[in-house]
Design an enzyme around this catalytic site. Structure first.
Site, PDB file in Angstrom:
ATOM      1  N   GLY A  42       0.832  -1.204   0.000  1.00 30.98           N
ATOM      2  CA  GLY A  42       0.000   0.000   0.000  1.00 30.98           C
ATOM      3  C   GLY A  42       0.863   1.249   0.000  1.00 30.98           C
ATOM      4  O   GLY A  42       1.951   1.262   0.569  1.00 30.98           O
ATOM      5  N   ARG A  44      -0.631  -6.695  -4.757  1.00 29.14           N
ATOM      6  CA  ARG A  44      -0.983  -8.019  -5.276  1.00 29.14           C
ATOM      7  C   ARG A  44       0.104  -8.543  -6.203  1.00 29.14           C
ATOM      8  O   ARG A  44      -0.157  -9.350  -7.077  1.00 29.14           O
ATOM      9  CB  ARG A  44      -2.311  -7.942  -6.032  1.00 29.14           C
ATOM     10  CG  ARG A  44      -3.483  -7.489  -5.181  1.00 29.14           C
ATOM     11  CD  ARG A  44      -4.717  -7.345  -6.045  1.00 29.14           C
ATOM     12  NE  ARG A  44      -5.100  -8.601  -6.657  1.00 29.14           N
ATOM     13  CZ  ARG A  44      -5.895  -9.498  -6.094  1.00 29.14           C
ATOM     14  NH1 ARG A  44      -6.397  -9.275  -4.913  1.00 29.14           N
ATOM     15  NH2 ARG A  44      -6.208 -10.610  -6.711  1.00 29.14           N
ATOM     16  N   ASP A  92       0.714   2.093   9.393  1.00 30.31           N
ATOM     17  CA  ASP A  92       0.302   1.379  10.620  1.00 30.31           C
ATOM     18  C   ASP A  92       1.384   1.389  11.702  1.00 30.31           C
ATOM     19  O   ASP A  92       1.096   1.111  12.866  1.00 30.31           O
ATOM     20  CB  ASP A  92      -0.045  -0.076  10.290  1.00 30.31           C
ATOM     21  CG  ASP A  92      -1.304  -0.194   9.449  1.00 30.31           C
ATOM     22  OD1 ASP A  92      -1.902   0.840   9.137  1.00 30.31           O
ATOM     23  OD2 ASP A  92      -1.686  -1.327   9.105  1.00 30.31           O
ATOM     24  N   ASP A 125       3.614  -0.741  12.346  1.00 29.90           N
ATOM     25  CA  ASP A 125       3.686  -2.018  13.063  1.00 29.90           C
ATOM     26  C   ASP A 125       4.840  -2.914  12.614  1.00 29.90           C
ATOM     27  O   ASP A 125       4.840  -4.110  12.886  1.00 29.90           O
ATOM     28  CB  ASP A 125       2.344  -2.771  12.941  1.00 29.90           C
ATOM     29  CG  ASP A 125       1.964  -3.047  11.492  1.00 29.90           C
ATOM     30  OD1 ASP A 125       2.706  -2.642  10.582  1.00 29.90           O
ATOM     31  OD2 ASP A 125       0.904  -3.674  11.280  1.00 29.90           O
ATOM     32  N   MET A 165      -7.259   3.592  10.375  1.00 30.60           N
ATOM     33  CA  MET A 165      -6.608   2.372   9.884  1.00 30.60           C
ATOM     34  C   MET A 165      -5.769   1.739  10.989  1.00 30.60           C
ATOM     35  O   MET A 165      -5.543   2.327  12.042  1.00 30.60           O
ATOM     36  CB  MET A 165      -5.778   2.671   8.639  1.00 30.60           C
ATOM     37  CG  MET A 165      -6.623   2.709   7.374  1.00 30.60           C
ATOM     38  SD  MET A 165      -5.607   2.816   5.896  1.00 30.60           S
ATOM     39  CE  MET A 165      -6.847   2.498   4.635  1.00 30.60           C
ATOM     40  N   GLY A 166      -5.278   0.574  10.705  1.00 23.41           N
ATOM     41  CA  GLY A 166      -4.544  -0.213  11.703  1.00 23.41           C
ATOM     42  C   GLY A 166      -5.130  -1.606  11.642  1.00 23.41           C
ATOM     43  O   GLY A 166      -5.975  -1.970  12.455  1.00 23.41           O
ATOM     44  N   ARG A 212     -22.988   8.369  15.571  1.00 20.92           N
ATOM     45  CA  ARG A 212     -22.590   8.586  14.176  1.00 20.92           C
ATOM     46  C   ARG A 212     -21.172   8.045  13.996  1.00 20.92           C
ATOM     47  O   ARG A 212     -20.342   8.143  14.907  1.00 20.92           O
ATOM     48  CB  ARG A 212     -22.588  10.076  13.820  1.00 20.92           C
ATOM     49  CG  ARG A 212     -23.965  10.691  13.813  1.00 20.92           C
ATOM     50  CD  ARG A 212     -24.781  10.222  12.608  1.00 20.92           C
ATOM     51  NE  ARG A 212     -26.060  10.893  12.536  1.00 20.92           N
ATOM     52  CZ  ARG A 212     -27.177  10.516  13.144  1.00 20.92           C
ATOM     53  NH1 ARG A 212     -27.170   9.438  13.922  1.00 20.92           N
ATOM     54  NH2 ARG A 212     -28.293  11.203  12.993  1.00 20.92           N
TER      55      ARG A 212
HETATM   56  O1  F6P Z   1      -1.165  -1.678   5.962  1.00 21.52           O
HETATM   57  C1  F6P Z   1      -1.516  -0.411   5.632  1.00 21.52           C
HETATM   58  C2  F6P Z   1      -3.000  -0.292   5.392  1.00 21.52           C
HETATM   59  O2  F6P Z   1      -3.266   1.061   5.140  1.00 21.52           O
HETATM   60  C3  F6P Z   1      -3.872  -0.829   6.518  1.00 21.52           C
HETATM   61  O3  F6P Z   1      -3.997   0.060   7.580  1.00 21.52           O
HETATM   62  C4  F6P Z   1      -5.157  -1.078   5.786  1.00 21.52           C
HETATM   63  O4  F6P Z   1      -5.926  -2.070   6.422  1.00 21.52           O
HETATM   64  C5  F6P Z   1      -4.682  -1.563   4.463  1.00 21.52           C
HETATM   65  O5  F6P Z   1      -3.413  -1.010   4.249  1.00 21.52           O
HETATM   66  C6  F6P Z   1      -5.616  -1.207   3.340  1.00 21.52           C
HETATM   67  O6  F6P Z   1      -5.140  -1.754   2.159  1.00 21.52           O
HETATM   68  P1  F6P Z   1      -5.829  -1.522   0.735  1.00 21.52           P
HETATM   69  O7  F6P Z   1      -5.321  -0.230   0.198  1.00 21.52           O
HETATM   70  O8  F6P Z   1      -5.413  -2.675  -0.067  1.00 21.52           O
HETATM   71  O9  F6P Z   1      -7.319  -1.459   0.960  1.00 21.52           O
END
Ligand code: F6P
Length: 363
Positions: free
Chosen positions: A14, A78, A143, A145, A185-186, A280
């Site tokens: 990503g 991918r 993330d 991580d 995200m995370g 919300r």
């Molecule tokens: O790993 C980075 C991240 O932004 C995650 O936080 C998120 O779940 C994922 O990528 C989303 O990926 P995509 O762009 O394939 O939807």
């Protein structure tokens, strides 16, 4: 060492703010400091499977890209050359292109490859390293991580977006006396939620590392109400584990868990029901990955890009640049992959949050 003449750069997985800043720094260092030629590999490793996609990168190619989001090289999550998914008119198949990658890297004259990416991309880099392509890694993910580095670039920029969103949600939450959920995200770790929750003054933070119950969340919201706080802001990570009871209630209501429903909405419905309050939900999604990198990320990306080329010049292959404290160091890619850097539920940051009254839905 003078045996390096030409290097490649690719961005995998990503995207995130700061990729272009790394590319710029690496190209400038390679050309100005070491007189290397540089090839930009397109769309992750695709440009090594189909080398005709790849192009030389010059100083003018990287001019003006420091503040630009995304990646000028393109990326894909991918494109694993060891298990490449091919969709032929709806027929899915998997093919190993790794031999082609090695052959094409040789044909392009690459003496080394800079691999910019997260866990999955670094793993591919290491496997290519084992097949004879010298690689160095640069750690990326919003993330934050990835192991073996204190910070990945992209995280700080995402944090700015998330904190700004919580700030904006504050005023409308207060006006309407609502429960407002901000989903960040995370996928596996709660770094963005924890940091943005603290920075934005959220009242509840839910992260994958801390198990929570809807009952506890609702009790806390109602307690706040009794004390005159008629609104609540909850910041949650997309990767939180939805309690089993909430999943069952959802299935009972809709027949199954609706495809594509966000975790924030799932939890929002349960909280609305449990606390008997208006809720919300705002899902920030890819807004956190887009846009210009923060000043911190521009600097970190620049430091990483320069260090990656320095590492190549020293033949530090199969290593990744990393931030430890305020120093850039080199670590083994093998130490960085495979084990996620999670938030420590007993750590200082979680304790700090608890000390200022932030609830994690677990007590
Ligand atoms: O790993 C980075 C991240 O932004 C995650 O936080 C998120 O779940 C994922 O990528 C989303 O990926 P995509 O762009 O394939 O939807």
């Amino acid at each position: 060492m003078s045996d390096i003449r030409k290097i490649g750069i690719c961005t995998g997985g990503g995207d995130c703010p700061g990729l272009n800043a790394v590319i710029r720094a690496a190209v400038k260092t390679a050309i100005l400091k070491y007189r290397y030629d540089v090839i930009g590999i397109r769309d992750g490793f695709d440009g090594l499977i189909w080398p005709e996609k790849s192009r030389p990168l010059t100083l003018s190619d990287v001019s003006g890209i420091l503040p630009r989001g995304g990646t000028i090289l393109g990326t894909t999550n991918r494109g694993n050359p060891f298990a490449y998914c091919i969709n032929n008119e709806g027929q899915e198949s998997v093919r190993d292109y790794s031999d082609d990658v090695i052959k094409n890297a040789k044909a392009l004259g690459l003496d080394a490859l800079i691999v910019i990416g997260g866990d999955g991309t670094q793993k591919i880099g290491l496997e290519l390293g084992a097949k004879g392509l010298p690689v160095v890694g640069v750690p990326k993910t919003i993330d934050n991580d990835l192991s073996s580095t204190d910070v990945t670039f992209g995280f700080d920029s995402a944090l700015h977006v998330a904190t700004d969103a919580i700030d904006r949600i504050h005023t409308t939450a207060e006006s309407h006396h609502r429960i407002m959920i901000v989903e960040v995200m995370g996928r596996d770790a709660g770094w963005i939620a924890l940091h943005a929750g603290i920075a934005g003054g959220a009242h509840i933070i839910l992260i994958p590392e801390i198990e929570f119950s809807i009952e506890s969340v609702c009790n806390y919201i109602n307690q706040r109400h009794i004390f005159g706080k008629k609104f609540t802001i909850m910041c949650l990570a997309e990767g939180v584990k939805v309690p089993e009871a909430t999943q069952q209630e959802c299935i009972a209501r809709y027949g199954s868990i609706p495809k594509g429903i966000s975790v924030g909405n799932l939890i929002g419905e349960a909280v609305a029901e449990g606390a008997k309050k208006e809720v919300r939900v705002t899902v920030l999604g890819h807004t956190q990955r887009g846009g210009s990198p923060s000043p911190y990320d521009r600097i970190l990306s620049t430091r990483f890009g320069v260090a990656a080329v320095d590492l190549i010049s020293r033949h530090g292959f199969n290593k990744m640049v990393s931030l430890r404290g305020d120093k850039i160091v080199f670590v083994n890619i093998s130490d960085a992959i495979g084990k996620m850097k999670a938030v420590d539920p007993q750590g200082e940051l979680v304790n700090t949050a608890r000390s200022v009254g932030i609830h994690f839905g677990d007590e």
